[in-house]
Design an enzyme around this catalytic site. Structure first.
Site, PDB file in Angstrom:
ATOM      1  N   LYS A 192       0.820  -1.243  -0.089  1.00 52.33           N
ATOM      2  CA  LYS A 192      -0.103   0.091  -0.073  1.00 52.33           C
ATOM      3  C   LYS A 192       0.947   1.255  -0.102  1.00 52.33           C
ATOM      4  O   LYS A 192       1.588   1.404   1.022  1.00 52.33           O
ATOM      5  CB  LYS A 192      -0.864   0.114   1.264  1.00 52.33           C
ATOM      6  CG  LYS A 192      -1.939   1.073   1.110  1.00 52.33           C
ATOM      7  CD  LYS A 192      -2.578   1.671   2.448  1.00 52.33           C
ATOM      8  CE  LYS A 192      -1.672   2.711   3.080  1.00 52.33           C
ATOM      9  NZ  LYS A 192      -1.498   4.004   2.225  1.00 52.33           N
ATOM     10  N   GLU A 266      10.509   0.746   9.829  1.00 48.29           N
ATOM     11  CA  GLU A 266      11.430   1.604   9.736  1.00 48.29           C
ATOM     12  C   GLU A 266      10.863   3.130   9.759  1.00 48.29           C
ATOM     13  O   GLU A 266       9.743   3.590   8.946  1.00 48.29           O
ATOM     14  CB  GLU A 266      11.812   1.496   7.946  1.00 48.29           C
ATOM     15  CG  GLU A 266      12.668   0.042   7.730  1.00 48.29           C
ATOM     16  CD  GLU A 266      14.069   0.193   8.136  1.00 48.29           C
ATOM     17  OE1 GLU A 266      14.391   1.076   8.582  1.00 48.29           O
ATOM     18  OE2 GLU A 266      14.579  -0.863   7.844  1.00 48.29           O
ATOM     19  N   CYS A 300      14.253  10.051   5.810  1.00 51.28           N
ATOM     20  CA  CYS A 300      14.231   9.770   7.126  1.00 51.28           C
ATOM     21  C   CYS A 300      15.671   9.824   7.544  1.00 51.28           C
ATOM     22  O   CYS A 300      16.002  10.206   8.860  1.00 51.28           O
ATOM     23  CB  CYS A 300      13.717   8.357   7.151  1.00 51.28           C
ATOM     24  SG  CYS A 300      14.614   7.087   5.954  1.00 51.28           S
ATOM     25  N   GLU A 397      11.076  15.569  14.518  1.00 48.36           N
ATOM     26  CA  GLU A 397      11.510  15.430  13.160  1.00 48.36           C
ATOM     27  C   GLU A 397      10.652  16.438  12.360  1.00 48.36           C
ATOM     28  O   GLU A 397       9.457  16.272  12.480  1.00 48.36           O
ATOM     29  CB  GLU A 397      11.048  14.140  12.595  1.00 48.36           C
ATOM     30  CG  GLU A 397      11.199  13.587  11.237  1.00 48.36           C
ATOM     31  CD  GLU A 397      11.086  12.369  10.879  1.00 48.36           C
ATOM     32  OE1 GLU A 397       9.831  11.705  11.334  1.00 48.36           O
ATOM     33  OE2 GLU A 397      11.783  11.518  10.182  1.00 48.36           O
TER      34      GLU A 397
HETATM   35  P1  NAD Z   1       2.974   8.442   7.810  1.00 49.34           P
HETATM   36  O1  NAD Z   1       3.202   7.493   9.116  1.00 49.34           O
HETATM   37  O2  NAD Z   1       1.820   9.392   7.820  1.00 49.34           O
HETATM   38  O3  NAD Z   1       2.459   7.176   6.562  1.00 49.34           O
HETATM   39  C1  NAD Z   1       3.180   6.267   6.125  1.00 49.34           C
HETATM   40  C2  NAD Z   1       2.258   5.186   5.527  1.00 49.34           C
HETATM   41  O4  NAD Z   1       1.344   4.428   6.270  1.00 49.34           O
HETATM   42  C3  NAD Z   1       1.319   5.689   4.275  1.00 49.34           C
HETATM   43  O5  NAD Z   1       1.269   4.767   3.534  1.00 49.34           O
HETATM   44  C4  NAD Z   1      -0.065   5.916   5.226  1.00 49.34           C
HETATM   45  O6  NAD Z   1      -1.260   6.029   4.351  1.00 49.34           O
HETATM   46  C5  NAD Z   1       0.088   4.765   5.950  1.00 49.34           C
HETATM   47  N1  NAD Z   1      -0.780   4.855   7.190  1.00 49.34           N
HETATM   48  C6  NAD Z   1      -1.468   5.839   7.928  1.00 49.34           C
HETATM   49  N2  NAD Z   1      -1.927   5.510   8.983  1.00 49.34           N
HETATM   50  C7  NAD Z   1      -2.091   4.175   9.171  1.00 49.34           C
HETATM   51  C8  NAD Z   1      -2.532   3.168  10.209  1.00 49.34           C
HETATM   52  N3  NAD Z   1      -3.037   3.495  11.141  1.00 49.34           N
HETATM   53  N4  NAD Z   1      -2.519   1.850   9.777  1.00 49.34           N
HETATM   54  C9  NAD Z   1      -1.553   1.692   8.865  1.00 49.34           C
HETATM   55  N5  NAD Z   1      -0.904   2.473   7.710  1.00 49.34           N
HETATM   56  C10 NAD Z   1      -1.353   3.729   8.185  1.00 49.34           C
HETATM   57  O7  NAD Z   1       4.334   8.553   7.273  1.00 49.34           O
HETATM   58  P2  NAD Z   1       4.661   9.747   5.971  1.00 49.34           P
HETATM   59  O8  NAD Z   1       4.136  11.175   6.360  1.00 49.34           O
HETATM   60  O9  NAD Z   1       4.137   9.120   4.520  1.00 49.34           O
HETATM   61  O10 NAD Z   1       6.288   9.640   5.632  1.00 49.34           O
HETATM   62  C11 NAD Z   1       6.895  10.206   6.484  1.00 49.34           C
HETATM   63  C12 NAD Z   1       7.626   9.419   7.461  1.00 49.34           C
HETATM   64  O11 NAD Z   1       8.101   8.442   7.364  1.00 49.34           O
HETATM   65  C13 NAD Z   1       8.674   9.950   8.276  1.00 49.34           C
HETATM   66  O12 NAD Z   1       8.543   9.995   9.850  1.00 49.34           O
HETATM   67  C14 NAD Z   1       9.934   9.393   7.818  1.00 49.34           C
HETATM   68  O13 NAD Z   1      11.120   9.642   8.845  1.00 49.34           O
HETATM   69  C15 NAD Z   1       9.378   8.259   7.638  1.00 49.34           C
HETATM   70  N6  NAD Z   1      10.176   7.343   6.807  1.00 49.34           N
HETATM   71  C16 NAD Z   1      11.291   6.284   7.198  1.00 49.34           C
HETATM   72  C17 NAD Z   1      11.794   5.591   6.660  1.00 49.34           C
HETATM   73  C18 NAD Z   1      12.652   4.619   7.067  1.00 49.34           C
HETATM   74  O14 NAD Z   1      13.317   3.844   6.338  1.00 49.34           O
HETATM   75  N7  NAD Z   1      13.050   4.671   8.547  1.00 49.34           N
HETATM   76  C19 NAD Z   1      11.908   5.956   4.971  1.00 49.34           C
HETATM   77  C20 NAD Z   1      11.180   7.042   4.748  1.00 49.34           C
HETATM   78  C21 NAD Z   1      10.321   7.707   5.536  1.00 49.34           C
END
Ligand code: NAD
Length: 500
Positions: A192, A266, A300, A397
């Site tokens: 997803k 992650e 990230c 962050e």
């Molecule tokens: P987010 O947590 O808002 O969303 C991530 C994903 O989770 C999206 O696909 C979203 O639709 C889905 N989602 C939202 N609520 C959910 C739920 N309750 N259950 C399951 N899925 C759900 O993150 P974002 O704003 O898309 O991305 C930014 C974040 O991602 C930052 O915190 C960044 O550090 C992190 N990130 C981490 C890595 C890593 O490898 N550690 C890599 C890239 C991004």
């Protein structure tokens, strides 16, 4: 006049898709009959509408999981010779490279990132399929020296159906990062993507089918919170790979615990970049700047906290870094500037909120500090110096082009500040003193330490993952395939006299 939507239609047409709408990719085809609605994506570089894409619902996730489960149980992929799986993954890598220009254009329009960075992302995605394709037939179990009358060995079996949830910042790369090792291991996948930018994951799934991945093995279902939580709580999946924020990661971990589904998380970061006065400034300036401003700070592992040694050299470094930040070209990703927009108006407002708090508690803005006056979702490359690591901008962050600077006097103090965060994803050290570098490398609590180099968004071959709130488990590298395999021990009695 070229608009964002005409540009994407032309690019999709060049790839063979004469459509202005994309639907979930389930069981080897774009599924037109789905429960959700269409939503219009926005080009972050212009604020214009881009294309309509399905926003799926839990019942669509159910169908994708059923397709993945059925493909897994059939053995069409899970029991295929690993070398054949590897060959198909390599074919995907080649196809991604052949279509790199078009896919990078789509990634740029969808995410907003500069075109050359998007091109790098497509190459990295190809590398994931190539790396794990090459590894598929080289990773096996072991024999255990148990007793003379016993033959004992382990087998590594695919874990089953992997549910993968990815964020907005690297859609293509994240599809390869989780998808390629899962497929190499023999798993089936339901992925997803973020509702903000699901285009390249959908296209990669279609390419996988074209290259010989059987129907149902790689399914991509765009959607939001409802679809994500339906996937993470689904009893039909055997493993979860989640990449995203800490807050969402906790919800996914709760859902996983309910079904006892193993998971890789992650999550976010607030990675320190430690610069000593003896550093090679040319190298360090380029590395520190790229580490925070690459992908507009939406990485990230970005080096978001600059820990700068006090003194004249430190002052000089900060002055030069400010000049470098101010000289960055800014524009829509398709113009291939140094700095592109943020993903959305929502993210732009969030970052502005932090800029509003920058001068609280003694913070001083050294460069930038506001939104850029043009259509799209831009924030100036910004540097904020704060009096200590307790400042909000040093702890939270931000996920934008905002660097927080904190001074230190001694190595001990640098270690303390580096570790004074809930996160532990990556870190960067810039010094010519090898003893100092190694001492820091051993004492920083983070999944990666980079000395006199930076590795943002790259490094397929090296393990990646967080300490502390930055998550658990490892992706990338040889370690990355372990989440998709489980070990079975097989013990055989060979001498009935002794066994009895
Ligand atoms: P987010 O947590 O808002 O969303 C991530 C994903 O989770 C999206 O696909 C979203 O639709 C889905 N989602 C939202 N609520 C959910 C739920 N309750 N259950 C399951 N899925 C759900 O993150 P974002 O704003 O898309 O991305 C930014 C974040 O991602 C930052 O915190 C960044 O550090 C992190 N990130 C981490 C890595 C890593 O490898 N550690 C890599 C890239 C991004």
């Amino acid at each position: 006049m070229t608009t964002s939507s005409s540009r994407i239609s032309e690019t999709l047409a060049a790839l063979g898709y004469e459509t202005d709408r994309l639907t979930p990719y389930i069981d080897g085809a774009f599924e037109t009959d789905f429960a959700g609605e269409f939503r219009t994506l926005i080009d972050p570089g212009t604020g214009e509408p881009l294309i309509e894409v399905a926003y799926a619902q839990p019942s669509d996730i159910d169908r994708a999981v059923a397709a993945a489960r059925s493909s897994f149980e059939s053995g069409v992929w899970s029991r295929r010779r690993p070398s054949e799986r590897g060959r198909i993954l390599n074919r995907i890598a080649l196809t991604l490279r052949e279509r790199a220009a078009a896919l990078a254009t789509i990634e740029t329009l969808d995410v907003g990132k500069p075109y050359s960075q998007a091109l790098g992302d497509i190459e990295a995605t190809a590398r994931y399929f190539e790396f794990y394709g090459g590894f598929a037939d080289k990773h096996g179990g072991r024999t255990v020296p148990l007793a003379d009358h016993l033959v004992d060995f382990t087998e590594l079996e695919p874990v089953g159906v992997s549910g993968q949830i990815i964020p907005f910042n690297y859609p293509a790369q994240n599809t390869g990062r989780g998808g390629a090792p899962a497929l190499a291991a023999g798993c089936s996948v339901v992925l997803k993507p973020s509702p903000d930018c699901p285009l390249t994951p959908l296209l990669i799934a279609a390419i996988a089918t074209e290259c010989g991945v059987p129907d149902g093995v790689l399914n991509v279902v765009p959607g939001g919170v409802e679809a994500g939580s339906a996937l993470s709580s689904h009893p039909g999946i055997d493993q979860i790979t989640f990449t995203g924020s800490v807050a969402t990661g906790k919800q996914v971990a709760h859902a996983a615990a309910e079904n006892l589904t193993p998971s890789v998380l992650e999550l976010g970061g607030k990675s320190p970049t430690i610069v000593f006065g003896d550093a090679d400034f040319d190298l360090a300036l380029a590395g520190v700047s790229a580490s925070i401003f690459f992908n507009a700070g939406q990485t990230c592992a970005a080096g978001t906290r600059l820990l700068l040694e006090s003194g004249e050299r430190g002052d000089e470094f900060l002055r030069l870094l400010g000049e470098k930040a101010q000289a960055l070209s800014i524009g829509a990703g398709i113009e291939d500037p140094d700095l592109g927009p943020l993903i959305s108006g929502r993210q732009q407002e969030r970052v502005e909120g932090y800029l509003g708090a920058a001068t609280e508690a003694g913070g001083v803005i050294r460069a930038g500090g506001g939104r850029v006056d043009r259509p799209g979702f831009f924030i100036e490359p910004t540097i904020v110096e704060v009096p200590g690591n307790a400042h909000r901008l040093a702890q939270e962050e931000i996920f934008g082009p905002v660097l927080t600077v904190i001074r230190f006097d001694t190595l001990e103090e640098a270690v303390r500040i580096a570790n004074d965060t809930e996160f532990g994803l990556s870190s960067y050290v810039w010094t010519r003193d090898i003893n100092r570098a190694l001492s820091l490398a051993k004492r920083i609590r983070a999944g990666q330490v980079n000395v006199n180099t930076f590795q943002v968004g790259t490094g397929i071959e090296i393990p990646f993952g967080g300490y502390k709130a930055s998550g658990w488990g490892r992706e990338k590298g040889i370690e990355g395939i372990d989440s998709y395999l489980q070990t079975k021990n097989i013990c055989i009695g060979v001498n009935s006299e002794l066994t009895r």
